[in-house]
Scaffold this active site. Sequence first.
Site, PDB file in Angstrom:
ATOM      1  N   ARG A  79      21.897  41.615  73.510  1.00 27.67           N
ATOM      2  CA  ARG A  79      20.790  41.924  74.401  1.00 27.67           C
ATOM      3  C   ARG A  79      20.872  40.978  75.586  1.00 27.67           C
ATOM      4  O   ARG A  79      21.113  39.773  75.394  1.00 27.67           O
ATOM      5  CB  ARG A  79      19.456  41.712  73.657  1.00 27.67           C
ATOM      6  CG  ARG A  79      18.248  42.203  74.419  1.00 27.67           C
ATOM      7  CD  ARG A  79      16.947  41.812  73.781  1.00 27.67           C
ATOM      8  NE  ARG A  79      16.511  40.492  74.241  1.00 27.67           N
ATOM      9  CZ  ARG A  79      15.264  40.053  74.066  1.00 27.67           C
ATOM     10  NH1 ARG A  79      14.379  40.788  73.411  1.00 27.67           N
ATOM     11  NH2 ARG A  79      14.911  38.864  74.515  1.00 27.67           N
ATOM     12  N   TYR A 127       9.498  37.203  80.755  1.00 26.13           N
ATOM     13  CA  TYR A 127       9.723  37.326  79.308  1.00 26.13           C
ATOM     14  C   TYR A 127      11.203  37.177  79.005  1.00 26.13           C
ATOM     15  O   TYR A 127      12.058  37.695  79.722  1.00 26.13           O
ATOM     16  CB  TYR A 127       9.244  38.696  78.782  1.00 26.13           C
ATOM     17  CG  TYR A 127       9.928  38.989  77.482  1.00 26.13           C
ATOM     18  CD1 TYR A 127      11.083  39.786  77.440  1.00 26.13           C
ATOM     19  CD2 TYR A 127       9.536  38.322  76.339  1.00 26.13           C
ATOM     20  CE1 TYR A 127      11.781  39.946  76.250  1.00 26.13           C
ATOM     21  CE2 TYR A 127      10.240  38.489  75.156  1.00 26.13           C
ATOM     22  CZ  TYR A 127      11.359  39.296  75.126  1.00 26.13           C
ATOM     23  OH  TYR A 127      12.071  39.422  73.965  1.00 26.13           O
ATOM     24  N   ASP A 142      15.432  44.628  76.847  1.00 23.29           N
ATOM     25  CA  ASP A 142      14.040  44.754  76.412  1.00 23.29           C
ATOM     26  C   ASP A 142      13.113  44.719  77.634  1.00 23.29           C
ATOM     27  O   ASP A 142      12.976  43.682  78.285  1.00 23.29           O
ATOM     28  CB  ASP A 142      13.699  43.577  75.469  1.00 23.29           C
ATOM     29  CG  ASP A 142      12.368  43.779  74.762  1.00 23.29           C
ATOM     30  OD1 ASP A 142      12.100  43.023  73.815  1.00 23.29           O
ATOM     31  OD2 ASP A 142      11.613  44.701  75.142  1.00 23.29           O
ATOM     32  N   HIS A 154       9.998  45.164  77.457  1.00 21.55           N
ATOM     33  CA  HIS A 154       8.837  44.437  76.904  1.00 21.55           C
ATOM     34  C   HIS A 154       7.516  44.963  77.450  1.00 21.55           C
ATOM     35  O   HIS A 154       6.637  44.194  77.855  1.00 21.55           O
ATOM     36  CB  HIS A 154       8.993  42.930  77.217  1.00 21.55           C
ATOM     37  CG  HIS A 154       8.491  42.060  76.096  1.00 21.55           C
ATOM     38  ND1 HIS A 154       7.266  41.448  76.134  1.00 21.55           N
ATOM     39  CD2 HIS A 154       9.034  41.727  74.919  1.00 21.55           C
ATOM     40  CE1 HIS A 154       7.083  40.737  75.030  1.00 21.55           C
ATOM     41  NE2 HIS A 154       8.144  40.896  74.271  1.00 21.55           N
ATOM     42  N   GLU A 174      14.533  48.977  75.469  1.00 18.94           N
ATOM     43  CA  GLU A 174      13.466  48.763  74.483  1.00 18.94           C
ATOM     44  C   GLU A 174      12.104  48.602  75.144  1.00 18.94           C
ATOM     45  O   GLU A 174      11.967  47.981  76.191  1.00 18.94           O
ATOM     46  CB  GLU A 174      13.794  47.498  73.681  1.00 18.94           C
ATOM     47  CG  GLU A 174      12.732  47.105  72.696  1.00 18.94           C
ATOM     48  CD  GLU A 174      12.985  45.754  72.089  1.00 18.94           C
ATOM     49  OE1 GLU A 174      14.114  45.227  72.221  1.00 18.94           O
ATOM     50  OE2 GLU A 174      12.049  45.207  71.489  1.00 18.94           O
ATOM     51  N   GLU A 176       8.212  47.494  67.787  1.00 23.23           N
ATOM     52  CA  GLU A 176       8.020  46.187  67.132  1.00 23.23           C
ATOM     53  C   GLU A 176       6.537  45.844  67.022  1.00 23.23           C
ATOM     54  O   GLU A 176       6.142  45.089  66.138  1.00 23.23           O
ATOM     55  CB  GLU A 176       8.774  45.086  67.860  1.00 23.23           C
ATOM     56  CG  GLU A 176       8.219  44.709  69.196  1.00 23.23           C
ATOM     57  CD  GLU A 176       9.018  43.619  69.856  1.00 23.23           C
ATOM     58  OE1 GLU A 176      10.258  43.673  69.826  1.00 23.23           O
ATOM     59  OE2 GLU A 176       8.405  42.696  70.403  1.00 23.23           O
ATOM     60  N   ARG A 183      11.675  50.462  65.870  1.00 23.58           N
ATOM     61  CA  ARG A 183      11.838  49.006  65.713  1.00 23.58           C
ATOM     62  C   ARG A 183      10.881  48.407  64.686  1.00 23.58           C
ATOM     63  O   ARG A 183      11.012  47.242  64.338  1.00 23.58           O
ATOM     64  CB  ARG A 183      11.586  48.330  67.055  1.00 23.58           C
ATOM     65  CG  ARG A 183      12.541  48.723  68.137  1.00 23.58           C
ATOM     66  CD  ARG A 183      13.572  47.684  68.455  1.00 23.58           C
ATOM     67  NE  ARG A 183      13.040  46.411  68.880  1.00 23.58           N
ATOM     68  CZ  ARG A 183      13.483  45.253  68.408  1.00 23.58           C
ATOM     69  NH1 ARG A 183      14.410  45.231  67.486  1.00 23.58           N
ATOM     70  NH2 ARG A 183      12.997  44.103  68.844  1.00 23.58           N
ATOM     71  N   GLU A 229      18.142  43.334  64.825  1.00 28.98           N
ATOM     72  CA  GLU A 229      18.018  42.206  65.766  1.00 28.98           C
ATOM     73  C   GLU A 229      18.226  40.914  65.002  1.00 28.98           C
ATOM     74  O   GLU A 229      17.745  40.766  63.875  1.00 28.98           O
ATOM     75  CB  GLU A 229      16.639  42.211  66.407  1.00 28.98           C
ATOM     76  CG  GLU A 229      16.400  41.064  67.377  1.00 28.98           C
ATOM     77  CD  GLU A 229      15.047  41.148  68.055  1.00 28.98           C
ATOM     78  OE1 GLU A 229      14.250  42.022  67.689  1.00 28.98           O
ATOM     79  OE2 GLU A 229      14.784  40.358  68.970  1.00 28.98           O
ATOM     80  N   TRP A 282       2.619  41.598  79.005  1.00 23.56           N
ATOM     81  CA  TRP A 282       3.648  40.549  78.934  1.00 23.56           C
ATOM     82  C   TRP A 282       4.794  41.072  78.118  1.00 23.56           C
ATOM     83  O   TRP A 282       4.630  41.691  77.090  1.00 23.56           O
ATOM     84  CB  TRP A 282       3.086  39.285  78.280  1.00 23.56           C
ATOM     85  CG  TRP A 282       4.177  38.291  77.989  1.00 23.56           C
ATOM     86  CD1 TRP A 282       4.850  37.513  78.903  1.00 23.56           C
ATOM     87  CD2 TRP A 282       4.763  38.020  76.713  1.00 23.56           C
ATOM     88  NE1 TRP A 282       5.790  36.755  78.270  1.00 23.56           N
ATOM     89  CE2 TRP A 282       5.764  37.042  76.929  1.00 23.56           C
ATOM     90  CE3 TRP A 282       4.551  38.486  75.412  1.00 23.56           C
ATOM     91  CZ2 TRP A 282       6.554  36.518  75.884  1.00 23.56           C
ATOM     92  CZ3 TRP A 282       5.298  37.981  74.384  1.00 23.56           C
ATOM     93  CH2 TRP A 282       6.282  37.003  74.630  1.00 23.56           C
TER      94      TRP A 282
HETATM   95  C1  CS2 Z   1      10.863  40.608  71.518  1.00 25.09           C
HETATM   96  C2  CS2 Z   1      10.171  39.589  70.673  1.00 25.09           C
HETATM   97  O1  CS2 Z   1      12.665  40.301  70.040  1.00 25.09           O
HETATM   98  C3  CS2 Z   1      12.093  41.112  70.786  1.00 25.09           C
HETATM   99  O2  CS2 Z   1      12.444  42.277  70.979  1.00 25.09           O
HETATM  100  O3  CS2 Z   1      10.068  41.671  71.906  1.00 25.09           O
HETATM  101  O4  CS2 Z   1      10.778  38.381  70.935  1.00 25.09           O
HETATM  102  C4  CS2 Z   1       8.690  39.431  70.906  1.00 25.09           C
HETATM  103  O5  CS2 Z   1       8.458  39.006  72.239  1.00 25.09           O
HETATM  104  C5  CS2 Z   1       8.164  38.390  69.932  1.00 25.09           C
HETATM  105  O6  CS2 Z   1       8.499  38.796  68.632  1.00 25.09           O
HETATM  106  C6  CS2 Z   1       6.677  38.242  70.074  1.00 25.09           C
HETATM  107  O7  CS2 Z   1       6.214  37.328  69.120  1.00 25.09           O
HETATM  108 MG    MG Z   2      11.109  43.453  71.936  1.00 26.73          MG
END
Ligand code: CS2
Ligand code: MG
Length: 419
Positions: free
Chosen positions: A164, A176, A227, A229, A253, A279, A300, A356, A419
Amino acid sequence: MSSAPVPEATKHSSSHDREIVDAKVIVTCPGRNFVTLKIVTRSGVIGLGDATLNGRELAVASYLQDHVVPNLIGRDAGRIEDMWQFFYRGAYWRRGPVTMTAIAAVDVALWDILGKMAGLPIYQLLGGRSREGALVYGHANGRDISETSDVVGQFKEQGFLAIRAQCGVPGVKKAYGISTAGKPYEPAESELPAETVWSTPRYLEIVPQLFERLRADHGPEVELLHDVHHRLTPIEAARLARSVEPYRLFWLEDATPAENQKSFELIRQHSVTPLAVGEVFNSIWDCKHLIENQLIDYIRTTIVHGGGITHLRRLADFAALHQVRTGFHGATDLSPVCMGAALHFDTWVPNFGIQEYMFHSDETNEVFPHDYEFRAGRLHCGESAGHGVTIDEKLAARYPYSPKQLPIARLEDGAMWDW
Ligand code: CS2
Ligand code: MG
């Protein structure tokens, strides 16, 4: 006549032996906070489940302590499905990250106990091995495109087949996914949320440039992921997905917040870049429309936040009907207990996509000894009974909880953003 030795497995054949006699919540902070549920049966078998919810750890710890543990004592640890139904339907207030993380911790601990009672690794209990090792992706990030490309090269040298890539956005102070130079990325850094400023136009500008450079520097083979995010609107996500098509991403993602699952139709209309989401989901209901309408390619949602193995098995089977594959979340804020259980699931699940894999710190790995290992771009679960992860409680006690919350983002005009 001497009686034949009692095989280990039959020692737990009665519900009396399987009765839960103790359960405790362990909060520890070896570099970052983790919450673990430990369940003990009358015959002395111990099961562990991860209950970590980044930035909300104590909410889950108290949910477990006050509302779950009293209901565990005296129950039969072998009744895994019934326990899941009890804690899901019995909560009345269904779903949500705190509830489903607590249920997940119970569920994984019970699957761990079942494996130990049967003398089998969890992947075998699920139906056996579908693959040799789980393809994983590492996290490369840099303050600019050149630095990010160098770090991608380092991950390739370590044997990663999938990487990634996240790079800094000019003018955005703490985007991020970008670690402070040299330190592993850990977003929950402050007691109260750190405020960051976001700029979508500059982000939409730099991401295609990043992947153009990565393909030029590292060739067509390596699997590249990104990502978003949750930071784009659906049409912005559609623009980005289309702009990176020439660079063949393995996935894009969290392209846009997914509460409105239909919004992914707009992205799909404009691009063939594969999409991953989930996630922050915690049940099959969060992604049912996305999956049955083929709006995503990877789901995810992972074991610790999605209600455990019992629920994820249903979700994965539903996804398989629509050729959607798993791509479990595996950030450092999910403990090695979750990683261990996830790898057994990854080893069994037929519609596996990718796992991941962010490296935990040495302190974390000392608190949570485990038998999984990284070889040639894949993570391999161990063969020990259960999920193969334990906890050193004495060492864990040396790392007291340290209040930390995730950052927030605002637009340049001060309005709250994602975020
Ligand atoms: C992120 C995470 O790994 C990822 O894909 O989205 O690092 C996420 O920001 C954290 O798990 C939040 O606690
Ligand atoms: Mg993520």
